[in-house]
Write a protein that holds these residues in place. Structure first.
Motif, mmCIF file in Angstrom:
data_model
loop_
_atom_site.group_PDB
_atom_site.id
_atom_site.type_symbol
_atom_site.label_atom_id
_atom_site.label_comp_id
_atom_site.label_asym_id
_atom_site.label_seq_id
_atom_site.Cartn_x
_atom_site.Cartn_y
_atom_site.Cartn_z
ATOM 1 N N SER A 97 -3.703 20.099 -14.563
ATOM 2 C CA SER A 97 -3.213 19.693 -15.876
ATOM 3 C C SER A 97 -2.545 18.334 -15.727
ATOM 4 N N VAL A 98 -2.263 17.703 -16.865
ATOM 5 C CA VAL A 98 -1.563 16.420 -16.839
ATOM 6 C C VAL A 98 -0.142 16.693 -16.377
ATOM 7 N N ASN A 99 0.177 16.208 -15.178
ATOM 8 C CA ASN A 99 1.474 16.558 -14.593
ATOM 9 C C ASN A 99 1.601 15.840 -13.255
ATOM 10 N N GLU A 100 2.756 15.964 -12.650
ATOM 11 C CA GLU A 100 2.903 15.590 -11.247
ATOM 12 C C GLU A 100 2.704 16.830 -10.399
ATOM 13 N N ILE A 101 2.154 16.627 -9.211
ATOM 14 C CA ILE A 101 1.804 17.742 -8.346
ATOM 15 C C ILE A 101 2.113 17.340 -6.913
ATOM 16 N N PRO A 102 2.541 18.274 -6.052
ATOM 17 C CA PRO A 102 2.731 17.910 -4.647
ATOM 18 C C PRO A 102 1.424 17.385 -4.047
ATOM 19 N N GLU A 103 1.527 16.306 -3.319
ATOM 20 C CA GLU A 103 0.346 15.686 -2.717
ATOM 21 C C GLU A 103 -0.408 16.694 -1.859
ATOM 22 N N LEU A 113 0.820 -1.210 0.000
ATOM 23 C CA LEU A 113 0.000 0.000 0.000
ATOM 24 C C LEU A 113 0.855 1.262 0.000
ATOM 25 N N ARG A 114 1.957 1.250 0.728
ATOM 26 C CA ARG A 114 2.825 2.429 0.729
ATOM 27 C C ARG A 114 3.386 2.724 -0.663
ATOM 28 N N GLN A 115 3.582 1.683 -1.460
ATOM 29 C CA GLN A 115 4.121 1.875 -2.802
ATOM 30 C C GLN A 115 3.046 2.249 -3.812
ATOM 31 N N HIS A 116 1.824 1.696 -3.654
ATOM 32 C CA HIS A 116 0.858 1.778 -4.740
ATOM 33 C C HIS A 116 -0.473 2.428 -4.393
ATOM 34 N N TYR A 117 -0.776 2.616 -3.105
ATOM 35 C CA TYR A 117 -2.048 3.271 -2.780
ATOM 36 C C TYR A 117 -1.930 4.755 -3.092
ATOM 37 N N PRO A 118 -2.946 5.373 -3.682
ATOM 38 C CA PRO A 118 -2.796 6.761 -4.140
ATOM 39 C C PRO A 118 -2.370 7.758 -3.074
ATOM 40 N N SER A 119 -3.027 7.718 -1.884
ATOM 41 C CA SER A 119 -2.688 8.744 -0.899
ATOM 42 C C SER A 119 -3.269 8.426 0.469
ATOM 43 N N GLY A 165 6.121 9.833 -8.895
ATOM 44 C CA GLY A 165 7.412 9.173 -9.034
ATOM 45 C C GLY A 165 8.236 9.149 -7.769
ATOM 46 N N GLN A 166 7.839 9.929 -6.779
ATOM 47 C CA GLN A 166 8.551 9.937 -5.503
ATOM 48 C C GLN A 166 7.564 10.250 -4.386
ATOM 49 N N PRO A 167 7.877 9.892 -3.150
ATOM 50 C CA PRO A 167 6.958 10.144 -2.034
ATOM 51 C C PRO A 167 6.560 11.616 -1.963
ATOM 52 N N GLY A 168 5.295 11.847 -1.622
ATOM 53 C CA GLY A 168 4.818 13.219 -1.484
ATOM 54 C C GLY A 168 4.365 13.850 -2.779
ATOM 55 N N ARG A 169 4.339 13.085 -3.871
ATOM 56 C CA ARG A 169 3.887 13.632 -5.147
ATOM 57 C C ARG A 169 2.828 12.710 -5.749
ATOM 58 N N LEU A 170 1.903 13.320 -6.495
ATOM 59 C CA LEU A 170 0.841 12.581 -7.163
ATOM 60 C C LEU A 170 0.891 12.877 -8.656
ATOM 61 N N LYS A 171 0.492 11.896 -9.440
ATOM 62 C CA LYS A 171 0.508 12.034 -10.897
ATOM 63 C C LYS A 171 -0.930 12.161 -11.396
ATOM 64 N N LEU A 172 -1.200 13.184 -12.225
ATOM 65 C CA LEU A 172 -2.528 13.402 -12.780
ATOM 66 C C LEU A 172 -2.555 12.973 -14.242
ATOM 67 N N LEU A 173 -3.535 12.152 -14.590
ATOM 68 C CA LEU A 173 -3.764 11.751 -15.971
ATOM 69 C C LEU A 173 -5.196 12.107 -16.347
ATOM 70 N N LYS A 174 -5.360 12.774 -17.466
ATOM 71 C CA LYS A 174 -6.680 13.195 -17.910
ATOM 72 C C LYS A 174 -7.439 12.022 -18.508
ATOM 73 N N GLN A 175 -8.689 11.876 -18.124
ATOM 74 C CA GLN A 175 -9.496 10.824 -18.712
ATOM 75 C C GLN A 175 -9.797 11.127 -20.173
ATOM 76 N N VAL A 176 -9.887 10.060 -20.958
ATOM 77 C CA VAL A 176 -10.146 10.211 -22.387
ATOM 78 C C VAL A 176 -11.531 10.819 -22.598
ATOM 79 N N GLU A 177 -11.624 11.763 -23.504
ATOM 80 C CA GLU A 177 -12.890 12.419 -23.831
ATOM 81 C C GLU A 177 -13.334 11.966 -25.216
ATOM 82 N N ASP A 178 -14.355 11.140 -25.289
ATOM 83 C CA ASP A 178 -14.854 10.655 -26.573
ATOM 84 C C ASP A 178 -15.646 11.741 -27.292
ATOM 85 N N PRO A 179 -15.689 11.701 -28.625
ATOM 86 C CA PRO A 179 -16.578 12.611 -29.359
ATOM 87 C C PRO A 179 -18.034 12.357 -28.974
#
Length: 520
Positions: A450-456, A60-66, A355-369
């Motif tokens: 935005s699609v990026n890493e951000i401080p948790e 969980l420490r490695q893979h749970y979001p927050s 990619g490192q502790p204390g940071r979260l990665k944001l990915l935008k969900q796909v937007e269909d036509p």
């Protein structure tokens, strides 16, 4: 038949077996409807000297979001929390010597997507009926999913379960049910009573046979005993069709308004011939993985739009009935939400560990036509309840963020998820597989994210404002907290009896009195 990929939610793929209960309820890529419903394979682990508690903590420490997200929620809603944070914070992780120990350790995550699969305990089983509960502890037979079950009728009241008054049974069962919202945990327990694994049923002190005290429609008391039976390939289809049926007429007259009813009980296109026919036809011309799926989704949207346009033409306002929505494919839910309004829906981001502790990665969900839009847009009211989960919650949230009014109860809080095919993490000694949210989701009506890493801490500070309140001007989230309605409308026993007609009339009056809708 076309193979649908990336399923999350509550329903099984056609022909698959139902396996974990909350297991596939979803990240918003694609949500499936009933209990995690794909076969779960275990992961082979090398011999390890770690205890199960140590191994789960490391996983969980490695893979749970927050964990910080979880702890902020627990601080904001102390009356809703379960257990303590020993699994991730105590000097020594808790021992996990039994199924009950694992439930106790994981419940404090307040995560509705947690599931535990003990392959030795057997596959999913069902009583052949579904239940609905009220906010004051009542329970009724809601839907039949097995026509062979004739000893109970839809709408009959459950008075006791194995001799225990139903209200007390629900309260006790909620303590063994994952999620962040106490009322929704009670509704989820009623769902698990109907369909879950033998291990889940044992956790609720249920046995092979369940004895119900029933108050019949003739006002007489009787006892009915039902036996769990293994899920069949037809169960998913029966569930999908049962929950899609509306409890309300097409039009309800209320305070001068003609309220048109649009019901969504699940987003399970794999059981829809319109989807399958269109997808299979497209597959003969399009060899890509995604093209046939989108063709199928659009066929469903166009077919639903024809009915929605008919209701809208006879209405002044549309009520989107998502009560008890079991989730399903989020792409279908998103396309249908877009079809209901001429307003923009919010951008949705999935949040993963960075990619490192204390940071979260944001990915935008796909937007269909878009697959089409309502011919005559109407003001929208969304009715959700404590049983509205997964992609049903996402539809409610997207529509609210685009301007719709919401009424009812706070939703489940399944604001994250994982693919239905997730194998989970297998504990090295017990061989029990633990599944959990691989991401949370956030909604943004503006340009904050935005699609990026951000401080948790930056993201959590944004979404946790005002006790995680939803907002049309800043990012917000529903993980654990659920979507809080604009007008609270608790579900009563009377609502379970009449499908909610009188409650709808009451809430329309309340909306007018609060000037959320003009008087007519």
């Amino acid at each position: 038949m076309i193979k649908i990929k990336k399923q999350n939610g509550f329903f099984p793929a056609a022909g698959s077996s139902l396996l974990g209960w909350t297991a596939c309820f979803s990240a918003p890529r694609s949500f499936l409807l009933t209990a995690a419903l794909l076969s779960c394979s275990t992961i082979a682990f090398a011999e390890t000297s770690q205890t199960d508690g140590e191994a789960l903590r490391q996983e969980l420490r490695q893979h749970y979001p927050s964990f910080a997200w979880v702890e902020r929620y627990r601080l904001a809603f102390p009356a809703e929390v379960q257990g303590n944070n020993a699994l991730w914070r105590a000097p020594v992780p808790p021992a996990l010597g039994s199924y009950a120990d694992i439930i106790t350790a994981l419940a404090p995550l307040q995560d509705q997507h947690v599931a535990i699969v003990d392959l030795k305990s057997g596959k999913q089983e069902a009583l052949g009926i579904l239940f609905r509960t009220s906010s004051d502890g009542a329970m009724v037979v809601w839907r039949h999913i097995d026509p062979a079950v004739t000893a109970l009728l839809d709408g009959e009241q459950i008075i006791d379960i194995d001799g225990q008054p139903v209200k007390r049974w629900l309260e006790n069962a909620a303590n063994q049910t994952f999620g962040g919202n106490r009322r929704s945990r009670s509704a989820e327990a009623a769902l698990k009573l109907a369909v879950a694994t033998p291990a889940d049923h044992a956790a609720l002190n249920l046995h092979r046979e369940v004895r119900f005290g029933i108050l019949g429609k003739d006002s007489k008391l009787r006892t009915v005993t039902l036996t769990y039976k293994p899920i069949t390939p037809h169960t998913g289809a029966a569930l999908a069709h049962a929950v899609e049926r509306s409890d309300l007429p097409d039009i309800v007259q209320a305070h001068g308004y003609r309220v048109g009813i649009v019901r969504f009980g699940a987003f399970a296109p794999q059981y829809d011939s319109v989807f399958n026919d269109a997808a299979e036809a497209a597959a003969r011309q399009d060899t890509s993985e995604d093209g046939p799926m989108l063709a199928g989704y659009c066929a469903v949207v166009r077919e639903r739009l024809a009915r929605i346009n008919d209701v809208a033409a006879r209405s002044d306002v549309l009520l989107i009935d998502l009560r008890g929505n079991m989730g399903g494919f989020a792409r279908e839910a998103r396309l249908l939400a877009r079809a209901l309004t001429d307003q923009m829906l919010p951008t949705t981001y999935d949040v993963f560990p960075g990619g490192q502790p204390g940071r979260l990665k944001l990915l935008k969900q796909v937007e269909d036509p878009s697959c089409g839009t309502i011919a005559t847009p109407r003001p929208l009211i969304v009715w959700a309840d404590a049983g509205t989960r997964s992609s049903g919650e996402f539809m409610a949230t997207w529509l609210w963020a685009s301007g719709a009014l919401t009424v009812g109860e706070r939703t489940v809080g399944a604001g994250g998820g994982r693919d239905a095919g997730s194998t989970g993490f297998t504990l090295p000694h017990s061989a029990i597989s633990v599944k959990y949210s691989g991401n949370f989701s956030v909604f943004d009506n503006g340009t904050h994210l935005s699609v990026n890493e951000i401080p948790e801490s930056t993201l959590i500070d944004l979404v946790a404002q005002e006790k995680f309140a939803a907002s049309r001007t800043r990012p917000f989230a529903i993980q654990a907290v659920g979507l809080q309605p604009d007008v609270t409308l608790p579900t009563t026993a009377a609502d379970l009896a009449d499908g909610g007609v009188e409650a709808l009339r009451r809430v329309m009056g309340q909306l007018v009195r609060q000037k959320l809708m003009p008087a007519r």
